[in-house]
Design a protein around this motif. Structure first.
Motif, PDB file in Angstrom:
ATOM      1  N   GLU A   1       0.848  -1.191   0.000  1.00  0.00           N
ATOM      2  CA  GLU A   1       0.000   0.000   0.000  1.00  0.00           C
ATOM      3  C   GLU A   1       0.882   1.239   0.000  1.00  0.00           C
ATOM      4  O   GLU A   1       1.414   1.631   1.035  1.00  0.00           O
ATOM      5  N   PRO A   2       1.068   1.885  -1.165  1.00  0.00           N
ATOM      6  CA  PRO A   2       1.961   3.054  -1.211  1.00  0.00           C
ATOM      7  C   PRO A   2       1.492   4.202  -0.333  1.00  0.00           C
ATOM      8  O   PRO A   2       2.282   5.040   0.066  1.00  0.00           O
ATOM      9  N   PHE A   3       0.197   4.250  -0.012  1.00  0.00           N
ATOM     10  CA  PHE A   3      -0.304   5.332   0.832  1.00  0.00           C
ATOM     11  C   PHE A   3      -0.602   4.854   2.254  1.00  0.00           C
ATOM     12  O   PHE A   3      -1.274   5.531   3.007  1.00  0.00           O
ATOM     13  N   ASN A   4      -0.087   3.646   2.639  1.00  0.00           N
ATOM     14  CA  ASN A   4      -0.323   3.149   3.997  1.00  0.00           C
ATOM     15  C   ASN A   4      -1.792   3.356   4.378  1.00  0.00           C
ATOM     16  O   ASN A   4      -2.122   4.010   5.367  1.00  0.00           O
ATOM     17  N   THR A   5      -2.684   2.782   3.578  1.00  0.00           N
ATOM     18  CA  THR A   5      -4.087   3.177   3.601  1.00  0.00           C
ATOM     19  C   THR A   5      -4.699   3.169   4.993  1.00  0.00           C
ATOM     20  O   THR A   5      -5.340   4.143   5.409  1.00  0.00           O
ATOM     21  N   VAL A   6      -4.533   2.087   5.745  1.00  0.00           N
ATOM     22  CA  VAL A   6      -5.170   1.996   7.056  1.00  0.00           C
ATOM     23  C   VAL A   6      -4.583   3.041   8.001  1.00  0.00           C
ATOM     24  O   VAL A   6      -5.324   3.768   8.690  1.00  0.00           O
ATOM     25  N   ALA A   7      -3.252   3.144   8.049  1.00  0.00           N
ATOM     26  CA  ALA A   7      -2.617   4.138   8.928  1.00  0.00           C
ATOM     27  C   ALA A   7      -3.070   5.545   8.572  1.00  0.00           C
ATOM     28  O   ALA A   7      -3.364   6.367   9.450  1.00  0.00           O
TER      29      ALA A   7
END
Length: 546
Positions: free
Chosen positions: A444-450
């Motif tokens: 996930e390049p955008f660290n979706t959950v974080a």
């Protein structure tokens, strides 16, 4: 009628959102955010209230509650107040904001067009609609390339960021915040066209407070045009105080964004430095803007085709304003020739160059459309339909293909099953003030959950937005040291910590050793009939590190 038409013109731009909700990947849930930048705005909005109300808010992606409250945008305060009062899902609230802003954007654009050209013929109506739906030749050029290469993703090869930098005007309607900026921009143009000078300055100040790039762009346009009108043309309709007022606004704007914010916050300086070093290639080339502006360029060029015709066209103040919009916006969008590219020139595209050229060339489009409409009955009307199809093709293809092509669909933000239950738990009063730690997902390049935890909860996350978290690479390395190397930072001992683990993963042993205990779980076993496999487990650590 005008408001109803504005709504009808807006509806096609909901297509990406509708597809987003109707066709999520298996085991994933839609958020309403069709591009990774969009949750950022709701993270900012709720920051006004998450740690006690404030007119100004702090950086929501800072892991520290002490981050200074130095930021303000009127739309963020409004969205934050609505969210605080209603508890609406952030994605749904942002979409509703986009709906209202988008309809207002179109209605104001129609009002500007009507003030300048009228709406008393079929050609004028169709040209006004084309201002919203029209584009260039980007998708046609991309289609030719896609046929040659056999790769459908090449449909957007000539469109920067697969069409998401919006070289034409109407495409901005798929982003709620861009709809809002454009609505205010058109409000200023309408006030100027109607000679409401004081209100125009007030609206320009509002946009300046709303966004650094669009506010700067509008002020540069207005100053250039006012200087042209007062100092060269000698137009006395503009009050003497108007140009100095705009210059004063520009000075305040630059001082606030370029001097005050960096002076007030070390974290802001760190983020700006990161943008300079790692996010500096946001430019566009001739292969992008030549097909993007081809149609409006031809129309504008026709209005300037000879000295006599150009003089007649530019005898009107509004035509001069349209030309200034195009020239100033193009200069700003290509400012890498004069400034370091950390200024991110593509922020100045967003359809403004296209809009200026369109408004300049609109009389040519109106005249041709009216003549064809009256030419040989159905044959003329078929020619008009073909012309509209050519103008509207870019956005029609973009809206159709957005959810279907991997390079555009991958931008949409979905969350694993159980995320919303996790967010609800983390938002409970008992968790107030906790710091969230969770493992990084390299897929996930955008660290979706974080990242989305800053949008859906009032808590701070050690690493979240990849471009707006101070020292993001260090933060990610520290997270990796915890979850792979079992190393717990002393800085994490200063407040309660919540360690969020995806389903099927155990926390680092050090968390259990230091007294971490499970406080939440919605992880479901594989094959569960109640919900797709997924979910999270949360461990809370209250005891400081010895």
């Amino acid at each position: 009628m005008r408001w109803g038409l504005s709504l009808l013109l807006y509806l096609p731009f909901l297509a990406p959102v509708v597809c987003h909700y109707l066709a999520p990947p298996p085991g994933m849930e839609p958020t309403g955010f069709i591009q990774p930048d969009l949750p950022y705005y709701m993270s900012n909005a709720r920051e006004h209230f998450d740690e006690g109300f404030g007119i100004f808010y702090s950086l929501p992606f800072s892991p520290f509650a002490e981050s200074p409250r130095i930021y303000f945008q009127p739309q963020s305060l409004l969205l934050g107040a609505i969210h605080f009062a209603t508890g609406l899902d952030p994605g749904v609230l942002f979409l509703l904001f986009g709906l209202l802003s988008g309809v207002a954007f179109i209605r104001l654009a129609l009002a500007v067009f009507e003030t300048a050209f009228g709406l008393d013929s079929p050609g004028k109506w169709l040209t006004a609609i084309t201002m919203v739906w029209g584009g260039g030749l980007l998708c046609l050029a991309g289609a030719v390339r896609a046929i040659v290469t056999g790769d459908l993703n090449d449909l957007f090869f000539y469109d920067p960021a697969y069409g998401l930098w919006f070289l034409n005007l109407g495409r901005n309607l798929i982003y709620p915040h861009e709809s809002y900026y454009h609505a205010v921009f058109f409000a200023v143009l309408l006030l100027v066209a109607r000679g409401r000078w004081a209100w125009a300055v007030a609206a320009a100040a509002w946009l300046s407070a709303s966004h650094p790039f669009t506010g700067l762009q509008l002020l540069c346009v207005l100053i250039a045009w006012a200087g042209l009108e007062r100092l060269w043309i000698g137009n006395r309709e503009l009050p003497r105080w108007w140009l100095p007022s705009l210059v004063g606004l520009l000075i305040v704007h630059l001082a606030a964004y370029r001097l005050l914010l960096p002076a007030l916050s070390f974290e802001h300086r760190v983020i700006e430095d990161y943008w300079i070093r790692f996010v500096q290639d946001w430019t566009y080339e001739i292969e992008h803007f030549l097909p993007g502006y081809a149609l409006v360029g031809i129309a504008a060029g026709w209005q300037l085709r000879s000295p006599g015709v150009a003089a007649a066209t530019l005898s009107r103040p509004f035509a001069r304003l349209a030309l200034v919009i195009a020239l100033v916006s193009f200069a700003l969008a290509n400012n890498e020739f004069a400034f370091r590219p950390n200024v991110q020139p593509l922020h100045f595209t967003r359809g403004y160059v296209w809009m200026g050229l369109f408004l300049l060339g609109a009389p040519a489009v109106i005249g041709l459309t009216d003549r064809l409409w009256q030419w040989r009955g159905l044959l003329g009307k078929a020619a008009v339909a073909a012309g509209c199809g050519l103008w509207w093709a870019d956005n029609a293809v973009f809206l159709t293909a957005f959810h279907l092509l991997p390079n555009t669909a991958e931008h949409e933000l979905y969350v694993p099953a159980g995320f919303h239950e996790l967010a609800q738990f983390l938002s409970e009063p008992e968790q107030a003030g906790c710091l969230v730690l969770l493992p990084d997902d390299p897929t996930e390049p955008f660290n979706t959950v974080a990242y989305l935890l800053t949008t859906y909860t009032p808590l701070r996350v050690w690493h979240s937005h990849p471009y707006n978290t101070p020292f993001i690479k260090r933060r990610m390395a520290e997270i990796e040291s915890l979850f792979s190397g079992n190393e717990f930072l002393d800085a994490w001992s200063l407040r309660p910590v919540l360690v969020v683990m995806p389903a099927g993963r155990l926390p680092p042993p050090v968390v259990v050793t230091l007294g971490g205990h499970q406080v939440f779980s919605n992880a479901m076993p594989s094959g569960s009939l109640r919900r797709a496999p997924g979910g999270f487990t949360v461990f809370r650590l209250d005891r400081p590190v010895e």
